[in-house]
Design a protein around this motif. Structure first.
Motif, PDB file in Angstrom:
ATOM      1  N   GLN A  36       0.825  -1.205   0.000  1.00  0.00           N
ATOM      2  CA  GLN A  36       0.000   0.000   0.000  1.00  0.00           C
ATOM      3  C   GLN A  36       0.865   1.262   0.000  1.00  0.00           C
ATOM      4  O   GLN A  36       0.571   2.226  -0.715  1.00  0.00           O
ATOM      5  N   ALA A  37       1.937   1.254   0.785  1.00  0.00           N
ATOM      6  CA  ALA A  37       2.822   2.416   0.855  1.00  0.00           C
ATOM      7  C   ALA A  37       3.544   2.649  -0.470  1.00  0.00           C
ATOM      8  O   ALA A  37       3.853   3.793  -0.822  1.00  0.00           O
ATOM      9  N   LEU A  38       3.806   1.579  -1.215  1.00  0.00           N
ATOM     10  CA  LEU A  38       4.524   1.707  -2.477  1.00  0.00           C
ATOM     11  C   LEU A  38       3.620   2.018  -3.671  1.00  0.00           C
ATOM     12  O   LEU A  38       4.093   2.563  -4.671  1.00  0.00           O
ATOM     13  N   LEU A  39       2.338   1.678  -3.586  1.00  0.00           N
ATOM     14  CA  LEU A  39       1.429   1.920  -4.715  1.00  0.00           C
ATOM     15  C   LEU A  39       1.389   3.411  -5.042  1.00  0.00           C
ATOM     16  O   LEU A  39       0.998   4.239  -4.227  1.00  0.00           O
ATOM     17  N   GLY A  40       1.834   3.741  -6.230  1.00  0.00           N
ATOM     18  CA  GLY A  40       1.806   5.119  -6.703  1.00  0.00           C
ATOM     19  C   GLY A  40       2.862   6.030  -6.111  1.00  0.00           C
ATOM     20  O   GLY A  40       2.900   7.219  -6.430  1.00  0.00           O
ATOM     21  N   ALA A  41       3.727   5.521  -5.251  1.00  0.00           N
ATOM     22  CA  ALA A  41       4.727   6.355  -4.582  1.00  0.00           C
ATOM     23  C   ALA A  41       6.008   6.503  -5.386  1.00  0.00           C
ATOM     24  O   ALA A  41       6.862   7.309  -5.042  1.00  0.00           O
ATOM     25  N   GLY A  42       6.174   5.713  -6.448  1.00  0.00           N
ATOM     26  CA  GLY A  42       7.435   5.725  -7.174  1.00  0.00           C
ATOM     27  C   GLY A  42       8.472   4.918  -6.421  1.00  0.00           C
ATOM     28  O   GLY A  42       8.165   4.220  -5.449  1.00  0.00           O
ATOM     29  N   ALA A  43       9.711   5.034  -6.847  1.00  0.00           N
ATOM     30  CA  ALA A  43      10.794   4.272  -6.217  1.00  0.00           C
ATOM     31  C   ALA A  43      11.152   4.891  -4.870  1.00  0.00           C
ATOM     32  O   ALA A  43      11.287   6.108  -4.743  1.00  0.00           O
ATOM     33  N   LEU A  44      11.289   4.035  -3.872  1.00  0.00           N
ATOM     34  CA  LEU A  44      11.693   4.456  -2.537  1.00  0.00           C
ATOM     35  C   LEU A  44      12.830   3.569  -2.057  1.00  0.00           C
ATOM     36  O   LEU A  44      12.892   2.393  -2.409  1.00  0.00           O
ATOM     37  N   SER A  45      13.689   4.124  -1.230  1.00  0.00           N
ATOM     38  CA  SER A  45      14.697   3.294  -0.579  1.00  0.00           C
ATOM     39  C   SER A  45      14.013   2.518   0.535  1.00  0.00           C
ATOM     40  O   SER A  45      12.951   2.913   1.041  1.00  0.00           O
ATOM     41  N   VAL A  46      14.607   1.419   0.939  1.00  0.00           N
ATOM     42  CA  VAL A  46      14.044   0.622   2.030  1.00  0.00           C
ATOM     43  C   VAL A  46      14.039   1.450   3.309  1.00  0.00           C
ATOM     44  O   VAL A  46      13.093   1.386   4.096  1.00  0.00           O
ATOM     45  N   ARG A  47      15.048   2.263   3.497  1.00  0.00           N
ATOM     46  CA  ARG A  47      15.115   3.118   4.686  1.00  0.00           C
ATOM     47  C   ARG A  47      13.948   4.111   4.706  1.00  0.00           C
ATOM     48  O   ARG A  47      13.277   4.294   5.723  1.00  0.00           O
ATOM     49  N   GLU A  48      13.668   4.747   3.553  1.00  0.00           N
ATOM     50  CA  GLU A  48      12.554   5.693   3.478  1.00  0.00           C
ATOM     51  C   GLU A  48      11.218   4.974   3.662  1.00  0.00           C
ATOM     52  O   GLU A  48      10.316   5.476   4.337  1.00  0.00           O
ATOM     53  N   LEU A  49      11.084   3.807   3.072  1.00  0.00           N
ATOM     54  CA  LEU A  49       9.868   3.013   3.233  1.00  0.00           C
ATOM     55  C   LEU A  49       9.674   2.662   4.711  1.00  0.00           C
ATOM     56  O   LEU A  49       8.562   2.769   5.244  1.00  0.00           O
ATOM     57  N   LEU A  83       8.168 -12.827  -4.767  1.00  0.00           N
ATOM     58  CA  LEU A  83       6.847 -13.142  -5.297  1.00  0.00           C
ATOM     59  C   LEU A  83       6.524 -12.365  -6.577  1.00  0.00           C
ATOM     60  O   LEU A  83       5.624 -12.735  -7.316  1.00  0.00           O
ATOM     61  N   GLY A  84       7.240 -11.262  -6.808  1.00  0.00           N
ATOM     62  CA  GLY A  84       6.997 -10.447  -7.990  1.00  0.00           C
ATOM     63  C   GLY A  84       5.978  -9.342  -7.787  1.00  0.00           C
ATOM     64  O   GLY A  84       5.554  -8.701  -8.744  1.00  0.00           O
ATOM     65  N   VAL A  85       5.597  -9.106  -6.550  1.00  0.00           N
ATOM     66  CA  VAL A  85       4.622  -8.055  -6.265  1.00  0.00           C
ATOM     67  C   VAL A  85       5.275  -6.683  -6.298  1.00  0.00           C
ATOM     68  O   VAL A  85       4.655  -5.698  -6.692  1.00  0.00           O
ATOM     69  N   ILE A  86       6.529  -6.609  -5.881  1.00  0.00           N
ATOM     70  CA  ILE A  86       7.302  -5.381  -6.006  1.00  0.00           C
ATOM     71  C   ILE A  86       8.598  -5.701  -6.742  1.00  0.00           C
ATOM     72  O   ILE A  86       8.963  -6.868  -6.887  1.00  0.00           O
ATOM     73  N   GLU A  87       9.278  -4.654  -7.198  1.00  0.00           N
ATOM     74  CA  GLU A  87      10.530  -4.847  -7.936  1.00  0.00           C
ATOM     75  C   GLU A  87      11.603  -3.936  -7.372  1.00  0.00           C
ATOM     76  O   GLU A  87      11.308  -2.863  -6.852  1.00  0.00           O
ATOM     77  N   ARG A  88      12.825  -4.381  -7.508  1.00  0.00           N
ATOM     78  CA  ARG A  88      13.968  -3.568  -7.094  1.00  0.00           C
ATOM     79  C   ARG A  88      14.407  -2.703  -8.275  1.00  0.00           C
ATOM     80  O   ARG A  88      14.366  -3.139  -9.418  1.00  0.00           O
ATOM     81  N   THR A  89      14.828  -1.491  -7.975  1.00  0.00           N
ATOM     82  CA  THR A  89      15.318  -0.585  -9.012  1.00  0.00           C
ATOM     83  C   THR A  89      16.829  -0.725  -9.126  1.00  0.00           C
ATOM     84  O   THR A  89      17.478  -1.223  -8.198  1.00  0.00           O
ATOM     85  N   PRO A  90      17.416  -0.299 -10.237  1.00  0.00           N
ATOM     86  CA  PRO A  90      18.872  -0.424 -10.396  1.00  0.00           C
ATOM     87  C   PRO A  90      19.683   0.299  -9.320  1.00  0.00           C
ATOM     88  O   PRO A  90      20.781  -0.110  -8.988  1.00  0.00           O
ATOM     89  N   ASN A  91      19.132   1.376  -8.747  1.00  0.00           N
ATOM     90  CA  ASN A  91      19.884   2.123  -7.729  1.00  0.00           C
ATOM     91  C   ASN A  91      19.613   1.635  -6.307  1.00  0.00           C
ATOM     92  O   ASN A  91      19.959   2.309  -5.347  1.00  0.00           O
ATOM     93  N   GLY A 125      16.580   0.927  -4.831  1.00  0.00           N
ATOM     94  CA  GLY A 125      15.271   1.210  -4.275  1.00  0.00           C
ATOM     95  C   GLY A 125      14.289   0.095  -4.593  1.00  0.00           C
ATOM     96  O   GLY A 125      14.638  -0.922  -5.192  1.00  0.00           O
ATOM     97  N   VAL A 126      13.043   0.306  -4.193  1.00  0.00           N
ATOM     98  CA  VAL A 126      11.970  -0.631  -4.499  1.00  0.00           C
ATOM     99  C   VAL A 126      10.773   0.145  -5.037  1.00  0.00           C
ATOM    100  O   VAL A 126      10.586   1.317  -4.716  1.00  0.00           O
ATOM    101  N   ILE A 127       9.987  -0.543  -5.855  1.00  0.00           N
ATOM    102  CA  ILE A 127       8.829   0.074  -6.483  1.00  0.00           C
ATOM    103  C   ILE A 127       7.743  -0.983  -6.663  1.00  0.00           C
ATOM    104  O   ILE A 127       8.054  -2.157  -6.855  1.00  0.00           O
TER     105      ILE A 127
END
Length: 118
Positions: free
Chosen positions: A56-69, A90-98, A100-102
């Protein structure tokens, strides 16, 4: 590409679920993605209340670091990292190259039907 959608299903016959997903994939346009669990116990064991909060926190929030999340959720970084790792598996979220997670999905639908045992 159109907005990505995810449908989470509970279907004990995983072979049928896989065949149905294969048939949908052969369609001419994007039909969405499916994540299937064989039992309600598997579903509720993997997608806990705290993991739903991560989604829920990630939906529509863009890429966030785990610390920020973790800060946004008011939770320990280590525990959020564990939840992020499982959700990425599970494939529900994805890691970004830098690092973060999205959550790449615009819409997540849970198709849950419980019936009396035969």
């Amino acid at each position: 590409m159109a907005a990505r959608t995810l449908t989470i299903t509970l279907q004990p016959d995983w072979r049928s679920a896989l065949r149905a997903a294969g048939h949908r994939a052969q369609a001419a346009h994007y039909q969405g993605e499916t994540l299937n669990f064989e039992t309600p116990a598997a579903f509720f064991g993997r997608l806990t209340e705290r993991r739903w909060a991560v989604i829920q926190a990630l939906l529509g929030a863009g890429a966030l670091s785990v610390r920020e999340l973790s800060r946004r959720l008011g939770r320990d970084v280590k525990r959020v990292h564990e939840d992020v790792s499982l959700l990425a598996e599970l494939g529900v979220i994805e890691r970004t190259p830098n690092g973060g997670v999205i959550c790449p999905f615009e819409d997540i639908h849970v198709d849950l039907r419980l019936q009396r045992a035969a």
